[in-house]
Structure formats: C-alpha cells, structure tokens
Write a protein that holds these residues in place. Structure first.
Motif, PDB file in Angstrom:
ATOM      1  N   ASP A 235       0.840  -1.192   0.000  1.00  0.00           N
ATOM      2  CA  ASP A 235       0.000   0.000   0.000  1.00  0.00           C
ATOM      3  C   ASP A 235       0.882   1.252   0.000  1.00  0.00           C
ATOM      4  O   ASP A 235       1.648   1.479   0.934  1.00  0.00           O
ATOM      5  CB  ASP A 235      -0.897  -0.029   1.236  1.00  0.00           C
ATOM      6  N   SER A 236       0.763   2.082  -1.048  1.00  0.00           N
ATOM      7  CA  SER A 236       1.634   3.245  -1.183  1.00  0.00           C
ATOM      8  C   SER A 236       1.364   4.306  -0.116  1.00  0.00           C
ATOM      9  O   SER A 236       2.291   4.993   0.309  1.00  0.00           O
ATOM     10  CB  SER A 236       1.500   3.852  -2.578  1.00  0.00           C
ATOM     11  N   VAL A 237       0.119   4.434   0.322  1.00  0.00           N
ATOM     12  CA  VAL A 237      -0.190   5.404   1.385  1.00  0.00           C
ATOM     13  C   VAL A 237       0.529   4.994   2.664  1.00  0.00           C
ATOM     14  O   VAL A 237       1.206   5.809   3.305  1.00  0.00           O
ATOM     15  CB  VAL A 237      -1.714   5.506   1.629  1.00  0.00           C
ATOM     16  N   LEU A 238       0.388   3.735   3.032  1.00  0.00           N
ATOM     17  CA  LEU A 238       1.015   3.259   4.266  1.00  0.00           C
ATOM     18  C   LEU A 238       2.535   3.266   4.158  1.00  0.00           C
ATOM     19  O   LEU A 238       3.233   3.504   5.142  1.00  0.00           O
ATOM     20  CB  LEU A 238       0.486   1.881   4.638  1.00  0.00           C
ATOM     21  N   SER A 239       3.059   3.019   2.959  1.00  0.00           N
ATOM     22  CA  SER A 239       4.508   3.105   2.744  1.00  0.00           C
ATOM     23  C   SER A 239       5.008   4.521   2.997  1.00  0.00           C
ATOM     24  O   SER A 239       6.034   4.727   3.657  1.00  0.00           O
ATOM     25  CB  SER A 239       4.873   2.688   1.320  1.00  0.00           C
ATOM     26  N   LEU A 240       4.283   5.503   2.484  1.00  0.00           N
ATOM     27  CA  LEU A 240       4.676   6.898   2.696  1.00  0.00           C
ATOM     28  C   LEU A 240       4.541   7.297   4.164  1.00  0.00           C
ATOM     29  O   LEU A 240       5.360   8.064   4.674  1.00  0.00           O
ATOM     30  CB  LEU A 240       3.844   7.825   1.814  1.00  0.00           C
ATOM     31  N   VAL A 241       3.528   6.781   4.850  1.00  0.00           N
ATOM     32  CA  VAL A 241       3.391   7.035   6.291  1.00  0.00           C
ATOM     33  C   VAL A 241       4.590   6.444   7.028  1.00  0.00           C
ATOM     34  O   VAL A 241       5.138   7.065   7.946  1.00  0.00           O
ATOM     35  CB  VAL A 241       2.059   6.486   6.844  1.00  0.00           C
ATOM     36  N   GLY A 242       5.034   5.263   6.610  1.00  0.00           N
ATOM     37  CA  GLY A 242       6.222   4.647   7.205  1.00  0.00           C
ATOM     38  C   GLY A 242       7.471   5.486   6.986  1.00  0.00           C
ATOM     39  O   GLY A 242       8.305   5.635   7.888  1.00  0.00           O
ATOM     40  N   ILE A 243       7.605   6.050   5.799  1.00  0.00           N
ATOM     41  CA  ILE A 243       8.740   6.935   5.513  1.00  0.00           C
ATOM     42  C   ILE A 243       8.668   8.174   6.399  1.00  0.00           C
ATOM     43  O   ILE A 243       9.678   8.611   6.960  1.00  0.00           O
ATOM     44  CB  ILE A 243       8.766   7.320   4.019  1.00  0.00           C
ATOM     45  N   ALA A 244       7.461   8.730   6.543  1.00  0.00           N
ATOM     46  CA  ALA A 244       7.285   9.898   7.409  1.00  0.00           C
ATOM     47  C   ALA A 244       7.637   9.558   8.855  1.00  0.00           C
ATOM     48  O   ALA A 244       8.230  10.370   9.568  1.00  0.00           O
ATOM     49  CB  ALA A 244       5.848  10.415   7.316  1.00  0.00           C
ATOM     50  N   LYS A 245       7.301   8.350   9.286  1.00  0.00           N
ATOM     51  CA  LYS A 245       7.625   7.920  10.651  1.00  0.00           C
ATOM     52  C   LYS A 245       9.140   7.850  10.822  1.00  0.00           C
ATOM     53  O   LYS A 245       9.683   8.326  11.830  1.00  0.00           O
ATOM     54  CB  LYS A 245       6.979   6.559  10.933  1.00  0.00           C
ATOM     55  N   LYS A 246       9.822   7.268   9.862  1.00  0.00           N
ATOM     56  CA  LYS A 246      11.283   7.162   9.948  1.00  0.00           C
ATOM     57  C   LYS A 246      11.945   8.534   9.938  1.00  0.00           C
ATOM     58  O   LYS A 246      12.999   8.720  10.530  1.00  0.00           O
ATOM     59  CB  LYS A 246      11.821   6.289   8.818  1.00  0.00           C
ATOM     60  N   ALA A 247      11.315   9.499   9.275  1.00  0.00           N
ATOM     61  CA  ALA A 247      11.836  10.868   9.232  1.00  0.00           C
ATOM     62  C   ALA A 247      11.358  11.684  10.435  1.00  0.00           C
ATOM     63  O   ALA A 247      11.656  12.871  10.528  1.00  0.00           O
ATOM     64  CB  ALA A 247      11.398  11.551   7.945  1.00  0.00           C
ATOM     65  N   ASP A 248      10.617  11.040  11.324  1.00  0.00           N
ATOM     66  CA  ASP A 248      10.052  11.691  12.513  1.00  0.00           C
ATOM     67  C   ASP A 248       9.162  12.875  12.126  1.00  0.00           C
ATOM     68  O   ASP A 248       9.225  13.947  12.703  1.00  0.00           O
ATOM     69  CB  ASP A 248      11.159  12.123  13.476  1.00  0.00           C
ATOM     70  N   ARG A 249       8.305  12.627  11.125  1.00  0.00           N
ATOM     71  CA  ARG A 249       7.414  13.668  10.616  1.00  0.00           C
ATOM     72  C   ARG A 249       5.943  13.286  10.744  1.00  0.00           C
ATOM     73  O   ARG A 249       5.115  13.726   9.955  1.00  0.00           O
ATOM     74  CB  ARG A 249       7.724  13.966   9.147  1.00  0.00           C
ATOM     75  N   ILE A 250       5.622  12.463  11.760  1.00  0.00           N
ATOM     76  CA  ILE A 250       4.221  12.176  12.030  1.00  0.00           C
ATOM     77  C   ILE A 250       3.928  12.350  13.511  1.00  0.00           C
ATOM     78  O   ILE A 250       4.820  12.257  14.353  1.00  0.00           O
ATOM     79  CB  ILE A 250       3.763  10.766  11.588  1.00  0.00           C
ATOM     80  N   ALA A 251       2.671  12.618  13.789  1.00  0.00           N
ATOM     81  CA  ALA A 251       2.152  12.613  15.150  1.00  0.00           C
ATOM     82  C   ALA A 251       1.081  11.527  15.145  1.00  0.00           C
ATOM     83  O   ALA A 251       0.149  11.595  14.343  1.00  0.00           O
ATOM     84  CB  ALA A 251       1.541  13.967  15.498  1.00  0.00           C
ATOM     85  N   SER A 252       1.220  10.504  15.981  1.00  0.00           N
ATOM     86  CA  SER A 252       0.261   9.407  15.949  1.00  0.00           C
ATOM     87  C   SER A 252      -0.477   9.302  17.273  1.00  0.00           C
ATOM     88  O   SER A 252       0.065   9.633  18.332  1.00  0.00           O
ATOM     89  CB  SER A 252       0.972   8.088  15.625  1.00  0.00           C
ATOM     90  N   GLY A 253      -1.717   8.882  17.173  1.00  0.00           N
ATOM     91  CA  GLY A 253      -2.560   8.808  18.346  1.00  0.00           C
ATOM     92  C   GLY A 253      -3.351  10.093  18.516  1.00  0.00           C
ATOM     93  O   GLY A 253      -3.002  11.141  17.961  1.00  0.00           O
ATOM     94  N   GLU A 254      -4.437  10.002  19.273  1.00  0.00           N
ATOM     95  CA  GLU A 254      -5.327  11.159  19.396  1.00  0.00           C
ATOM     96  C   GLU A 254      -4.655  12.359  20.044  1.00  0.00           C
ATOM     97  O   GLU A 254      -4.780  13.487  19.554  1.00  0.00           O
ATOM     98  CB  GLU A 254      -6.584  10.777  20.181  1.00  0.00           C
ATOM     99  N   PHE A 255      -3.938  12.155  21.133  1.00  0.00           N
ATOM    100  CA  PHE A 255      -3.349  13.283  21.845  1.00  0.00           C
ATOM    101  C   PHE A 255      -2.291  13.996  21.007  1.00  0.00           C
ATOM    102  O   PHE A 255      -2.312  15.226  20.869  1.00  0.00           O
ATOM    103  CB  PHE A 255      -2.748  12.832  23.182  1.00  0.00           C
ATOM    104  N   GLN A 256      -1.344  13.243  20.452  1.00  0.00           N
ATOM    105  CA  GLN A 256      -0.287  13.856  19.644  1.00  0.00           C
ATOM    106  C   GLN A 256      -0.846  14.522  18.389  1.00  0.00           C
ATOM    107  O   GLN A 256      -0.388  15.598  17.994  1.00  0.00           O
ATOM    108  CB  GLN A 256       0.757  12.820  19.245  1.00  0.00           C
TER     109      GLN A 256
END
Length: 119
Positions: free
Chosen positions: A4-25
């Motif tokens: 899945d290309s969307v989830l792949s890009l989310v994974g890349i963003a995670k590795k680059a520390d460019r996501i906030a995950s979970g409701e609070f963050q």
C-alpha cells in the motif's frame, strides 16, 4: 500482494520523525498548526471522527478516512492507531496524492482546497 503506497509513505514519514500518531499527539499537532494532513481510521468511533472533522475544519487542515487501526498503527510503528497527522509539507502532499488516487474519502472540512496560508 502489492504494498500500500499510502502506508509506505506514512512509514517513511515515521522514519523521518514527521508524524504525530494517536489522538493526543495528533490533536496537539493540529492545534499548534504543525499538522499538514490528518488520516483517520475507517474503524475509528463516530466521536473521534467528529472531533477531528471539526478540529481540521477550524484549522483548515485536510483530513481523510483511510485504513484500519491495525494498518495505521503498523505504518506508524505501534499496534493500533485511530488517527495520525503528517507534519511535513512534501510528505503530506505525496500522501494526499496517493489517498486521492486510491479513492479515500475526504472528511468534509468546509474549505475549498484544504490548505491555509501559514506564516
């Protein structure tokens, strides 16, 4: 099975520390206007959807319904996540492009193009 290309890009963003995950963050990222795109799980509760729809509408941040809690969690490096935000402009545009191509449902935020001039 095709990755899945969307989830792949989310994974890349995670590795680059460019996501906030979970409701609070995610809520913190949206309110501080660091979020550039919000993804809400298709399995999230009606209350969660309403909360982030209203918040994204107010702050004029595009939001989409996509994937299961397990899929979003795995892509963001944890078990289950109902919502996450991409905080990088370039990655957010790439993820949004893939969401549109895959026919993800955009959460109606009341603005024309989902973007706001940021100072």
């Amino acid at each position: 099975m095709k990755r899945d290309s969307v989830l792949s890009l989310v994974g890349i963003a995670k590795k680059a520390d460019r996501i906030a995950s979970g409701e609070f963050q995610t809520e913190t990222a949206v309110k501080s206007q660091r979020a550039r795109l919000v993804i809400i799980s298709l399995e999230s509760s009606g209350n969660t959807r309403k909360k982030f729809r209203n918040m994204c509408s107010f702050y004029q941040i595009p939001a989409y319904l996509y994937g299961s809690r397990e899929e979003l969690g795995a892509a963001s490096g944890s078990e289950l996540k109902a919502v996450l935000a991409v905080t990088d402009d370039g990655l957010a545009k790439a993820v949004e492009k893939q969401l549109v191509l895959q026919g993800a449902e955009r959460v109606d935020t009341g603005d024309s193009d989902g973007r706001k001039e940021r100072m």
